[in-house]
Write a protein that holds these residues in place. Sequence first.
Motif, mmCIF file in Angstrom:
data_model
loop_
_atom_site.group_PDB
_atom_site.id
_atom_site.type_symbol
_atom_site.label_atom_id
_atom_site.label_comp_id
_atom_site.label_asym_id
_atom_site.label_seq_id
_atom_site.Cartn_x
_atom_site.Cartn_y
_atom_site.Cartn_z
ATOM 1 N N UNK A 119 53.874 23.898 -13.075
ATOM 2 C CA UNK A 119 54.626 23.738 -14.484
ATOM 3 C C UNK A 119 54.022 22.002 -15.257
ATOM 4 N N UNK A 120 53.456 21.307 -13.924
ATOM 5 C CA UNK A 120 53.250 20.110 -14.249
ATOM 6 C C UNK A 120 51.994 20.050 -15.508
ATOM 7 N N UNK A 121 50.868 20.782 -14.627
ATOM 8 C CA UNK A 121 49.690 21.425 -15.382
ATOM 9 C C UNK A 121 50.014 22.066 -16.087
ATOM 10 N N UNK A 122 50.949 22.953 -16.691
ATOM 11 C CA UNK A 122 50.831 22.843 -18.338
ATOM 12 C C UNK A 122 51.914 22.328 -19.375
ATOM 13 N N UNK A 123 51.823 21.215 -18.564
ATOM 14 C CA UNK A 123 52.268 20.019 -19.567
ATOM 15 C C UNK A 123 54.058 19.849 -19.686
ATOM 16 N N UNK A 124 54.402 20.365 -18.705
ATOM 17 C CA UNK A 124 56.289 19.564 -18.894
ATOM 18 C C UNK A 124 56.327 18.836 -18.425
ATOM 19 N N UNK A 125 57.191 17.940 -19.564
ATOM 20 C CA UNK A 125 57.571 16.848 -19.082
ATOM 21 C C UNK A 125 58.135 16.623 -17.838
ATOM 22 N N UNK A 126 59.699 16.882 -17.157
ATOM 23 C CA UNK A 126 60.046 17.169 -15.965
ATOM 24 C C UNK A 126 59.253 17.061 -15.022
ATOM 25 N N UNK A 127 58.444 18.180 -14.869
ATOM 26 C CA UNK A 127 57.829 18.866 -14.036
ATOM 27 C C UNK A 127 56.528 17.344 -13.473
ATOM 28 N N UNK A 128 55.893 17.105 -14.755
ATOM 29 C CA UNK A 128 55.474 16.491 -14.275
ATOM 30 C C UNK A 128 56.094 14.899 -13.442
ATOM 31 N N UNK A 129 57.389 14.806 -14.392
ATOM 32 C CA UNK A 129 57.708 13.333 -13.285
ATOM 33 C C UNK A 129 58.046 13.684 -11.935
#
Length: 149
Positions: free
Chosen positions: A38-48
């Motif tokens: 999810x983070x690698x696809x740009x999801x802000x909360x997943x990145x966090x």
Amino acid sequence: MRVLSPVVFWLAYGLFRMRWLKSSRRRHLLAMKLFRLAADNGHRRALSVYGHLLHFRGEGIANRIQGAIYLQLAADKGDSKACYQMGRICEQGFEHRFPVDEARALHYYRLAAEQLHPLAVRRLADVYRDGELGQNADGQAAERWELNL
């Protein structure tokens, strides 16, 4: 995949929070893979969340640096928790990848405080009261930030 990243994030978050599978190594690895997807696809909360897990709980310097990179991406997308953490990382410095940078620290603290992140608001009040991070002491600015607490 960008369209599905919110679903992948919530699936990972649900797996990560399950009490009855808390000690399962497989569950943990699956949740981390889903967070990363999810983070690698740009999801802000997943990145966090993924960045926080890697930086603060990851094993080894490489994982901790990678976590800080994910936190920076989340902060640049406007996540208040990531903005506060990036303020701390920039203020204290971390390895060679994130040297001490007071201007960037102040920038990230301000972004988080504008979203009323309580720790960022407290830090900015202290910065202006004590004249830290390259700022002059300014009692009025400190009071303005303290009103947001």
